[in-house]
Write a protein that holds these residues in place. Structure first.
Motif, PDB file in Angstrom:
ATOM      1  N   LEU A  25      56.883   5.840   9.461  1.00 50.56           N
ATOM      2  CA  LEU A  25      56.135   6.533  10.501  1.00 50.56           C
ATOM      3  C   LEU A  25      55.631   5.537  11.551  1.00 50.56           C
ATOM      4  CD1 LEU A  25      54.028   9.055   8.350  1.00 50.56           C
ATOM      5  CD2 LEU A  25      56.183   9.470   9.568  1.00 50.56           C
ATOM      6  N   GLU A  26      55.669   5.979  12.843  1.00 48.08           N
ATOM      7  CA  GLU A  26      55.218   5.105  13.925  1.00 48.08           C
ATOM      8  C   GLU A  26      53.712   4.870  13.875  1.00 48.08           C
ATOM      9  OE1 GLU A  26      56.472   6.720  17.589  1.00 48.08           O
ATOM     10  OE2 GLU A  26      58.625   6.524  17.171  1.00 48.08           O
ATOM     11  N   ASP A  27      52.967   5.899  13.483  1.00 51.96           N
ATOM     12  CA  ASP A  27      51.515   5.739  13.389  1.00 51.96           C
ATOM     13  C   ASP A  27      51.131   4.694  12.351  1.00 51.96           C
ATOM     14  OD1 ASP A  27      51.290   7.663  15.308  1.00 51.96           O
ATOM     15  OD2 ASP A  27      50.921   9.309  13.887  1.00 51.96           O
ATOM     16  N   ARG A  28      51.863   4.691  11.239  1.00 51.41           N
ATOM     17  CA  ARG A  28      51.538   3.698  10.201  1.00 51.41           C
ATOM     18  C   ARG A  28      51.920   2.301  10.666  1.00 51.41           C
ATOM     19  NH1 ARG A  28      52.807   0.731   5.801  1.00 51.41           N
ATOM     20  NH2 ARG A  28      51.435   0.970   3.974  1.00 51.41           N
ATOM     21  N   GLN A  29      53.040   2.162  11.368  1.00 52.58           N
ATOM     22  CA  GLN A  29      53.421   0.853  11.853  1.00 52.58           C
ATOM     23  C   GLN A  29      52.400   0.333  12.880  1.00 52.58           C
ATOM     24  OE1 GLN A  29      57.394   1.222  13.345  1.00 52.58           O
ATOM     25  NE2 GLN A  29      58.303   1.649  11.293  1.00 52.58           N
ATOM     26  N   TYR A  30      51.911   1.218  13.719  1.00 57.44           N
ATOM     27  CA  TYR A  30      50.874   0.819  14.666  1.00 57.44           C
ATOM     28  C   TYR A  30      49.597   0.435  13.920  1.00 57.44           C
ATOM     29  CZ  TYR A  30      47.309   1.206  18.269  1.00 57.44           C
ATOM     30  OH  TYR A  30      46.230   0.954  19.106  1.00 57.44           O
ATOM     31  N   TRP A  31      49.288   1.194  12.870  1.00 55.23           N
ATOM     32  CA  TRP A  31      48.082   0.884  12.065  1.00 55.23           C
ATOM     33  C   TRP A  31      48.212  -0.454  11.358  1.00 55.23           C
ATOM     34  CZ3 TRP A  31      47.981   0.878   6.576  1.00 55.23           C
ATOM     35  CH2 TRP A  31      46.715   0.667   6.018  1.00 55.23           C
TER      36      TRP A  31
END
Length: 703
Positions: free
Chosen positions: A270-276
């Protein structure tokens, strides 16, 4: 099940059914009859065999359940994943073990029980009514067996968790751990009554000492396996708690937007997790190797040694070693935090380790010590004997003989008292054992070869083992004989001096197959033997280590009185032929007869020679035979002048008188030579007393 079906029907009992409940048909399957209208005895072969099988299966099932704790693992930075492949394998074997639990429940519906009201006398009466058996089982242990049989972990993993909307790894692990622990209790509870039932039916769980030690060690290893798996699961929970706490702090501080689903490895893409992950400090703050403020305590080793992210085999062996180490040391080397769950877990380890070590390892030590208990008893007996001999100041040579006998007896018997073992057995089994041990060796004795099997069985039943070392005097001359020995191995020296007479000594060697103490047989065969035992006519001494069978006086007397077939001429001839006492007497008798014959022959030879010797007359020596010959020849020359000369009649009378004198002289010489005994002392031989004749006349099979 095949073993149960092929077992003879005599091992089963019929149900007490009403006549209307039994179908009347000739086409009924035999296996249907066997399992529908038969019940099993609780101490029968089928139930005993099944109890052993189910015990092994239960231990395997207890080993499989903690493997579910190894499903979660660290699959990436700040995320937990489940090992699906391991879950499939564990589920398959767990399902197979559940089938055995189901069969065990069916066996209990077919197993009779002893009525409590009939236990006062003997083994009690078996209740064979199927309805009574089923109702008793349903009211007693049915709930526990059902709880242990249900496939709860399989249902939770493959049905419940996937059906829920929130199927995160942390929730799945907590739910699975709770189900496994709840079901582990009844499964563990089934082991104890099953173990008691096996001991009640067979006496022991393991037939050998090594098997018993291995069984207790296996239980200890099983406890270590459960402890290591629990430690690993708690370590994963502790790591997830750290991540969750740091994630909540960052979300509250507004540093980063953290969702609980980010801690599941399913969200790695997930992109959100990678950003996190680029903005969060959860990984560094929950690193057990660094200066994290979170206290991992006793669970830090799972992350500092990369146990959580390793392969299953490496992970399992490390956790097993951790559980075994801390269970044996009672958790003394653990560094714990103030976390309540951690300290509680350490308390459980300490108490459980103390109980298991004292119980299981103590039992294991008992089993191993039982293998050397005979050796230890022999060592104690030998030490006591040495101290006693030193206290009594026995001579060194006598002490050496005692040591040699104790060593030889240990090598022959290994400290086992055969008499005590045979004493508590039934008479029939004792007779069969004695026959197996003694019959083959007894038949090697020629004297016993003349007896039938029934008589040999009676003798074998009363034979006892006798061991002698080199130089042991078994019998001494003129001492009472209290037993009759039949040699199996070794050699004996049998000698006699015929009551201590000077100039007499006879010695022979007894080998395997010979016997000694035959005076006792003569005493036992008498119609009314005296109370006093007979005296030995020979001295018997062992030349080497001797193993023999002994028949005491009372036993021999009993055999001779009970079995009249002992009184027959075949045994008489065999006894005389193989008895050293009779052989010695026969040898001496032949020697005396031969020497008397030599005396008579020598006397005749001397008489013949003396009849032609010169006769000594005082003042004159002449040859009577020559004179007679001259007189006869002279008379022949002058026979013509006999009638002419009147003095010839006077010479003829003188010649006749001389002939009569010579004839009387020869008779006197021959008579004197026959009555005169030679003076050679080598011809003298003391007469040996003939042995007593056994009473073989009272028999029905005289030949």
């Amino acid at each position: 099940m095949n073993t149960a079906i092929l077992t003879p029907a005599s091992k089963l009992r019929n149900f007490r059914l009403r006549p209307s409940s039994i179908p009347i048909t000739s086409d009924l399957n035999p296996y249907h009859i066997l399992w529908r209208y038969q019940v099993l005895e609780p101490d029968g072969e089928i139930v005993t065999y099944w109890n052993h099988v189910f015990l092994v299966t239960s231990l395997i099932a207890l080993f499989l359940d903690p493997l579910y704790f190894y499903l979660p693992s660290v699959g990436g930075p700040a995320c937990i994943t489940n090992d699906t492949r391991l879950g499939i394998y564990v589920t398959f074997f767990r399902t197979v073990s559940d089938l055995f639990y189901l069969l065990h429940m069916l066996m209990k519906f077919r197993t009779a029980f002893v009525a409590p009201s009939s236990r006062g006398l003997g083994r009690g009466e078996l209740v064979m009514d199927p309805h009574t058996i089923a109702m008793r089982y349903l009211k007693s242990n049915f709930i526990i067996d059902l709880a242990a049989t249900l496939p709860l972990p399989q249902i939770v993993i493959w049905l419940v968790i996937p059906a829920t909307k929130k199927d995160r790894a942390d929730q799945a692990n907590n739910t699975l751990a709770l189900i496994v622990l709840i079901q582990y209790v009844p499964r563990l509870f089934l082991i104890f009554p099953l173990n008691r039932r096996i001991v009640k039916n067979t006496g022991v769980v393991a037939k050998t000492a090594w098997a018993g030690a291995a069984y207790n060690l296996l239980l200890y290893m099983l406890a270590s396996h459960v402890l290591g798996a629990s430690w690993y699961l708690l370590s994963m929970g502790r790591q997830h708690a750290c991540w969750k706490a740091e994630c909540a702090k960052e979300s509250a501080a507004g540093i980063s937007f953290c969702l609980p689903s980010f801690l599941d490895c399913k969200s790695l893409e997930l992109e959100d997790r990678q950003y996190w992950m680029n903005a969060t400090r959860v990984v560094s703050n929950c690193d057990a190797r660094g200066d994290s403020q979170f206290k991992f305590g006793m669970f830090a080793d799972a992350f500092t040694n990369d146990v959580a992210s390793s392969k299953f085999v490496e992970k399992y062996l490390y956790c097993l070693w951790w559980g075994l180490k801390n269970l044996s040391s009672y958790a003394q080397n653990l560094n714990t935090s103030i976390y309540i769950g951690e300290t509680t877990f350490c308390i459980v380890i300490s108490i459980g380790g103390l109980i298991l070590f004292s119980q299981l390892i103590g039992n294991m030590q008992t089993y191993l010590q039982s293998m050397t208990v005979r050796l230890e008893e022999w060592r104690v007996r030998r030490r006591d004997t040495e101290e006693w001999m030193r206290h009594r100041q026995l001579p060194p040579d006598l002490q050496e003989r005692v040591h040699r006998f104790m060593q030889y007896k240990w090598l022959a018997t290994r400290g086992v008292h055969e008499e005590s073992i045979l004493k508590w057995l039934p008479q029939d089994q004792r007779r069969e054992i004695q026959r197996h041990l003694c019959l083959g060796l007894v038949r090697r004795v020629p004297f016993f070869a003349q007896m039938d099997d029934q008589l040999l069985d009676a003798i074998c039943e009363r034979l006892t083992s006798s061991l002698s070392t080199e130089g042991t005097y078994i019998f001494r001359e003129d001492d009472p004989v209290n037993e009759m020995l039949f040699i199996i191995r070794g050699q004996l020296e049998s000698s006699t001096t015929n009551g201590g007479r000077s100039g007499f000594f006879n010695s022979t060697t007894l080998r395997p197959g010979d016997f000694c103490g035959e005076e006792l047989l003569t005493w036992a065969l008498m119609p009314s033997p005296s109370i006093n035992l007979p005296s030995s006519t020979r001295t018997v001494r062992s030349l080497c280590e001797v193993e023999a069978f002994a028949l005491t006086a009372e036993d021999l007397k009993f055999v001779a009185s009970q079995f009249r077939r002992l009184h027959n001429k075949k045994l008489q001839h065999a006894f005389r032929y193989y008895s050293q006492q009779w052989r010695t007497w026969a040898t001496c008798y032949l020697q005396n007869s031969w020497r008397r014959y030599q005396k008579r022959k020598l006397a005749k030879e001397l008489a013949r020679q003396e009849s032609y010797n010169y006769m000594l007359i005082p003042g004159q020596e002449y040859n009577l035979c020559d004179e007679l010959a001259d007189g006869i020849s002279a008379s022949g020359r002058d026979e013509n002048s006999l009638t002419d000369n009147p003095n010839n009649f006077q010479h003829l009378g003188t010649t006749m008188l001389a002939s009569k004198f010579a004839k009387n002289t020869r008779r006197g010489v021959a008579h004197n030579v026959r009555v005169v005994k030679p003076a050679a002392p080598s011809l003298d031989m003391p007469l040996l007393v003939k042995p007593d004749e056994p009473d073989f006349s009272v028999g029905f099979e005289d030949v």
